[in-house]
Scaffold this motif. Structure first.
Motif, PDB file in Angstrom:
ATOM      1  N   PHE A 153       0.947  -1.332   0.047  1.00 54.57           N
ATOM      2  CA  PHE A 153      -0.271  -0.016   0.135  1.00 54.57           C
ATOM      3  C   PHE A 153       0.848   1.605  -0.280  1.00 54.57           C
ATOM      4  N   THR A 154       0.243   1.899  -1.090  1.00 53.59           N
ATOM      5  CA  THR A 154       0.827   3.313  -0.557  1.00 53.59           C
ATOM      6  C   THR A 154       0.402   4.403   0.739  1.00 53.59           C
ATOM      7  N   PRO A 155       1.336   4.410   1.187  1.00 53.94           N
ATOM      8  CA  PRO A 155       0.676   5.289   3.028  1.00 53.94           C
ATOM      9  C   PRO A 155      -0.103   6.597   3.103  1.00 53.94           C
ATOM     10  N   ALA A 156       0.234   7.388   3.828  1.00 51.00           N
ATOM     11  CA  ALA A 156       0.235   8.984   4.036  1.00 51.00           C
ATOM     12  C   ALA A 156       1.369   9.400   4.323  1.00 51.00           C
ATOM     13  N   PRO A 157       1.879  10.165   4.023  1.00 46.96           N
ATOM     14  CA  PRO A 157       3.762  10.790   4.432  1.00 46.96           C
ATOM     15  C   PRO A 157       2.954  10.694   6.292  1.00 46.96           C
ATOM     16  N   ARG A 158       3.876  10.906   6.732  1.00 48.98           N
ATOM     17  CA  ARG A 158       4.847  11.747   8.021  1.00 48.98           C
ATOM     18  C   ARG A 158       3.631  13.014   8.728  1.00 48.98           C
ATOM     19  N   GLN A 159       3.737  13.587   7.625  1.00 46.62           N
ATOM     20  CA  GLN A 159       3.157  15.037   7.801  1.00 46.62           C
ATOM     21  C   GLN A 159       1.792  14.729   8.396  1.00 46.62           C
ATOM     22  N   ALA A 160       0.965  13.478   8.062  1.00 43.08           N
ATOM     23  CA  ALA A 160      -0.366  13.573   8.142  1.00 43.08           C
ATOM     24  C   ALA A 160      -1.080  13.437   9.419  1.00 43.08           C
ATOM     25  N   ARG A 161       0.181  13.256  10.172  1.00 39.24           N
ATOM     26  CA  ARG A 161      -0.356  12.940  11.864  1.00 39.24           C
ATOM     27  C   ARG A 161      -0.518  13.984  12.580  1.00 39.24           C
ATOM     28  N   TRP A 162      -0.278  14.838  12.138  1.00 34.29           N
ATOM     29  CA  TRP A 162      -0.922  16.342  12.418  1.00 34.29           C
ATOM     30  C   TRP A 162      -2.332  17.154  12.129  1.00 34.29           C
ATOM     31  N   LEU A 163      -2.767  16.409  11.068  1.00 38.59           N
ATOM     32  CA  LEU A 163      -4.117  16.146  10.587  1.00 38.59           C
ATOM     33  C   LEU A 163      -5.182  15.098  11.137  1.00 38.59           C
ATOM     34  N   ASP A 164      -4.395  13.938  10.898  1.00 43.92           N
ATOM     35  CA  ASP A 164      -5.016  12.924  11.718  1.00 43.92           C
ATOM     36  C   ASP A 164      -4.379  11.718  12.762  1.00 43.92           C
ATOM     37  N   PRO A 165      -3.812  12.600  13.579  1.00 45.70           N
ATOM     38  CA  PRO A 165      -3.017  11.831  15.015  1.00 45.70           C
ATOM     39  C   PRO A 165      -3.157   9.879  15.595  1.00 45.70           C
ATOM     40  N   VAL A 166      -4.541   9.496  15.138  1.00 48.90           N
ATOM     41  CA  VAL A 166      -4.496   8.539  15.777  1.00 48.90           C
ATOM     42  C   VAL A 166      -4.754   7.283  14.018  1.00 48.90           C
ATOM     43  N   ALA A 167      -5.353   7.184  13.171  1.00 52.40           N
ATOM     44  CA  ALA A 167      -5.206   6.586  12.047  1.00 52.40           C
ATOM     45  C   ALA A 167      -4.843   7.195  10.750  1.00 52.40           C
ATOM     46  N   TRP A 168      -3.717   7.758  11.044  1.00 48.59           N
ATOM     47  CA  TRP A 168      -2.847   8.501   9.672  1.00 48.59           C
ATOM     48  C   TRP A 168      -2.042   6.889   9.291  1.00 48.59           C
ATOM     49  N   ARG A 169      -1.545   6.175  10.223  1.00 51.24           N
ATOM     50  CA  ARG A 169      -0.822   5.126   9.942  1.00 51.24           C
ATOM     51  C   ARG A 169      -1.852   3.865   9.193  1.00 51.24           C
ATOM     52  N   ARG A 170      -2.982   4.178   9.549  1.00 49.85           N
ATOM     53  CA  ARG A 170      -3.807   3.055   8.745  1.00 49.85           C
ATOM     54  C   ARG A 170      -4.743   3.888   7.024  1.00 49.85           C
ATOM     55  N   GLN A 171      -3.689   4.720   7.045  1.00 47.95           N
ATOM     56  CA  GLN A 171      -4.099   5.813   5.089  1.00 47.95           C
ATOM     57  C   GLN A 171      -3.369   5.231   4.223  1.00 47.95           C
ATOM     58  N   GLY A 172      -4.384   4.512   3.496  1.00 51.03           N
ATOM     59  CA  GLY A 172      -3.444   4.031   2.501  1.00 51.03           C
ATOM     60  C   GLY A 172      -3.919   3.605   1.257  1.00 51.03           C
ATOM     61  N   VAL A 173      -3.508   3.385   0.315  1.00 49.55           N
ATOM     62  CA  VAL A 173      -3.777   3.049  -1.067  1.00 49.55           C
ATOM     63  C   VAL A 173      -3.408   2.034  -1.876  1.00 49.55           C
ATOM     64  N   ARG A 174      -3.407   0.882  -3.020  1.00 49.59           N
ATOM     65  CA  ARG A 174      -2.760   0.454  -3.798  1.00 49.59           C
ATOM     66  C   ARG A 174      -4.054  -0.131  -4.605  1.00 49.59           C
ATOM     67  N   VAL A 175      -2.839  -0.221  -6.134  1.00 49.62           N
ATOM     68  CA  VAL A 175      -3.933  -0.237  -7.135  1.00 49.62           C
ATOM     69  C   VAL A 175      -3.290  -1.875  -7.571  1.00 49.62           C
ATOM     70  N   THR A 176      -4.489  -2.006  -7.750  1.00 47.91           N
ATOM     71  CA  THR A 176      -4.169  -3.877  -8.869  1.00 47.91           C
ATOM     72  C   THR A 176      -4.926  -3.606 -10.288  1.00 47.91           C
ATOM     73  N   ARG A 177      -4.397  -4.548 -10.707  1.00 48.19           N
ATOM     74  CA  ARG A 177      -5.121  -4.333 -11.998  1.00 48.19           C
ATOM     75  C   ARG A 177      -6.236  -4.516 -12.889  1.00 48.19           C
ATOM     76  N   THR A 178      -7.119  -4.851 -11.442  1.00 52.98           N
ATOM     77  CA  THR A 178      -8.704  -4.683 -11.643  1.00 52.98           C
ATOM     78  C   THR A 178      -9.346  -3.805 -10.617  1.00 52.98           C
ATOM     79  N   ALA A 179      -8.681  -3.131  -9.885  1.00 56.00           N
ATOM     80  CA  ALA A 179      -9.345  -2.681  -8.763  1.00 56.00           C
ATOM     81  C   ALA A 179      -8.362  -1.812  -8.272  1.00 56.00           C
ATOM     82  N   LEU A 180      -8.666  -0.396  -7.471  1.00 62.41           N
ATOM     83  CA  LEU A 180      -8.655   0.174  -6.122  1.00 62.41           C
ATOM     84  C   LEU A 180      -8.955  -0.116  -5.121  1.00 62.41           C
TER      85      LEU A 180
END
Length: 497
Positions: free
Chosen positions: A383-410
């Protein structure tokens, strides 16, 4: 429609009027008791009888004016007494076919056949009420026609007066032989369509059950929900307040709120009871309901997005709730029941439910990707995660934010206390966008949004690096365009155009 239809619809008018009047007089019990004293109850009884006569009479007239017909291309419905309305549900736009049996209709062996089409709000067509076997048979016919199958030439029409017949003089296309010619009105040709309506005679497609929800798990999961936790905290707060104030008055204020919580819990149990999912050539088949039984069929490729959710109280047994977006279902209480793919799934069942919608996730090890989406963080699972500076906006869940693009789906993941996993097939992408507030601009991050059809799933990934989000927007636009061009035909069983 079936001749009992006016009785099933007319009582709603009577109950509605009684509820309104009862609410108005509930504030003045003394006036109500004086009104019912002496012979006043005769006036009340006469008023109720008059309302019942008007309600059932109007329902009978509306039933008499209602007609429907089926061709190879569409279902036509004509309704209205004072204002006439004719609706058309194109079968190539069919999103789902539901056979719904409310409790009262089940007592008479009737059902409501609902056709959900991709036409915006209010585009559904409801055929209420038909005999339950006729509704099931007509559903099979409509799904076969929507799949691209054609009725055999010279197929015998049902006998006059039998279920599925039409009166003499009906057009052959509406009777189930040949499609109507261009420019004709099938309803004008079938003035005497009977309760079961036209039949094409297709056999019901076989199915294979994928999973079923045990009733004990449904009950326990309901008790472990955030709704119950909120109810317990609310009751505890009011009880403590009453003790400290030495006044039981606040407890009476608690009663309406408690009724709302209980209604929510009952809705989950009532809608999830007997939940079963099966796979067939027609698509995904879902059956569930206690007082109101619903048999849904979602044809292949109609699911726009999937969301897997896990609350904090479900973390121990590792249960997940799976919901879907289907064009035509929209939003509301009824849509909330219709968009559930699994009310309480184990991790294996959650993966099976996802395979129903997207059999090919487009990676070599799909289960590993799903597991990383469910419980991983940072760059686990590719997964492509949120950068470290995102912790100032979402201190609890910023490390869970992420996205992965496969051949058929996002695939997008988010949430720490309440975990969410959203999957959107590339060909079902409606549009894309970037959102960036002032603090996000200051930190160089942005939110990537995938616009879907109305429903419980709202795909988005918050606080990605701004450059990554912009590149993802361009790349995902091209993937969606390519996937739509390579997608299979809407008539999924027709080999030639």
């Amino acid at each position: 429609m079936h001749p009992v239809t006016p009785a099933l619809k007319g009582w709603k008018v009577l109950v509605g009027v009684i509820a309104v009047v009862g609410y108005q007089v509930a504030d003045d019990v003394r006036t109500a008791s004086e009104l019912l004293g002496g012979k006043g109850w005769l006036l009340v009884l006469g008023a109720v009888a008059l309302v019942a006569l008007v309600g059932f009479g109007y329902s009978a007239i509306a039933w008499r004016m209602t007609r429907y017909a089926v061709t190879d291309e569409a279902v036509h419905l004509r309704t209205g007494v004072l204002f006439r309305q004719q609706r058309q549900a194109r079968l190539d736009r069919l999103q789902a076919v539901d056979v719904v049996q409310p409790l009262l209709a089940r007592l008479f062996g009737l059902a409501d056949l609902r056709l959900e089409v991709a036409g915006g709000s209010g585009s559904a067509v409801s055929l209420a009420y038909l005999r339950e076997p006729d509704a099931q048979a007509l559903r099979s016919d409509l799904l076969a026609l929507a799949a691209g199958l054609r009725r055999p030439a010279g197929a015998p029409a049902p006998a006059a007066g039998a279920p599925g017949s039409v009166d003499d003089g009906a057009a052959p296309g509406a009777a189930g032989l040949d499609p109507q010619g261009p420019g004709t009105d099938p309803l004008s040709a079938v003035p005497g369509a009977t309760a079961a309506g036209p039949r094409a005679g297709f056999e019901e497609a076989p199915e294979r059950e994928v999973y079923a929800v045990p009733m004990p798990r449904l009950l326990v999961s309901t008790l472990r929900s955030a709704t119950v936790a909120g109810l317990v905290l609310l009751v505890a707060a009011f009880v403590v307040g009453a003790i400290l104030a030495r006044d039981v008055g606040p407890l009476f204020v608690l009663f309406p709120a408690a009724l709302g919580f209980v209604g929510t819990l009952w809705g989950r149990i009532n809608g999830g009871a007997g939940f079963r999912a099966a796979l067939s050539p027609d698509g995904i088949r879902l059956r569930h309901g206690l007082t109101e039984q619903r048999a849904q069929t979602v044809p292949p490729g109609r699911v726009q997005a999937v969301r897997l959710s896990q609350g904090l109280w479900w973390r121990g047994p590792d249960w997940w709730r799976i919901e879907i977006n289907v064009a035509g279902y929209g939003t509301g209480d009824d849509a909330a029941r219709a968009t559930v793919l699994h009310p309480v799934a184990t991790r294996d069942e959650a993966a099976a439910a996802l395979w129903l919608v997207l059999p090919d996730l487009g990676v070599e090890d799909p289960r590993a990707v799903v597991d990383a989406a469910m419980s991983g963080r940072d760059d686990e699972g590719g997964f492509t995660p949120a950068p470290r500076q995102a912790r100032w906006l979402d201190p609890v869940a910023w490390r869970r934010q992420g996205v992965r693009v496969t051949r058929t789906a996002l695939v997008a993941r988010s949430g720490r206390l309440v975990r969410h996993v959203v999957v959107v097939p590339h060909e079902r992408t409606q549009s894309l966008g970037l959102e960036q507030g002032p603090l996000q601009r200051r930190l160089g991050v942005a939110s990537f949004v995938v616009h879907s059809t109305p429903g419980p799933v709202r795909p988005r990934v918050d606080h990605l690096d701004g450059l990554v989000a912009a590149a993802l927007l361009d790349e995902q636009s091209e993937r969606a365009r390519t996937a739509r061009a390579a997608a299979g035909p809407e008539l999924w069983m027709r080999s030639t155009p």
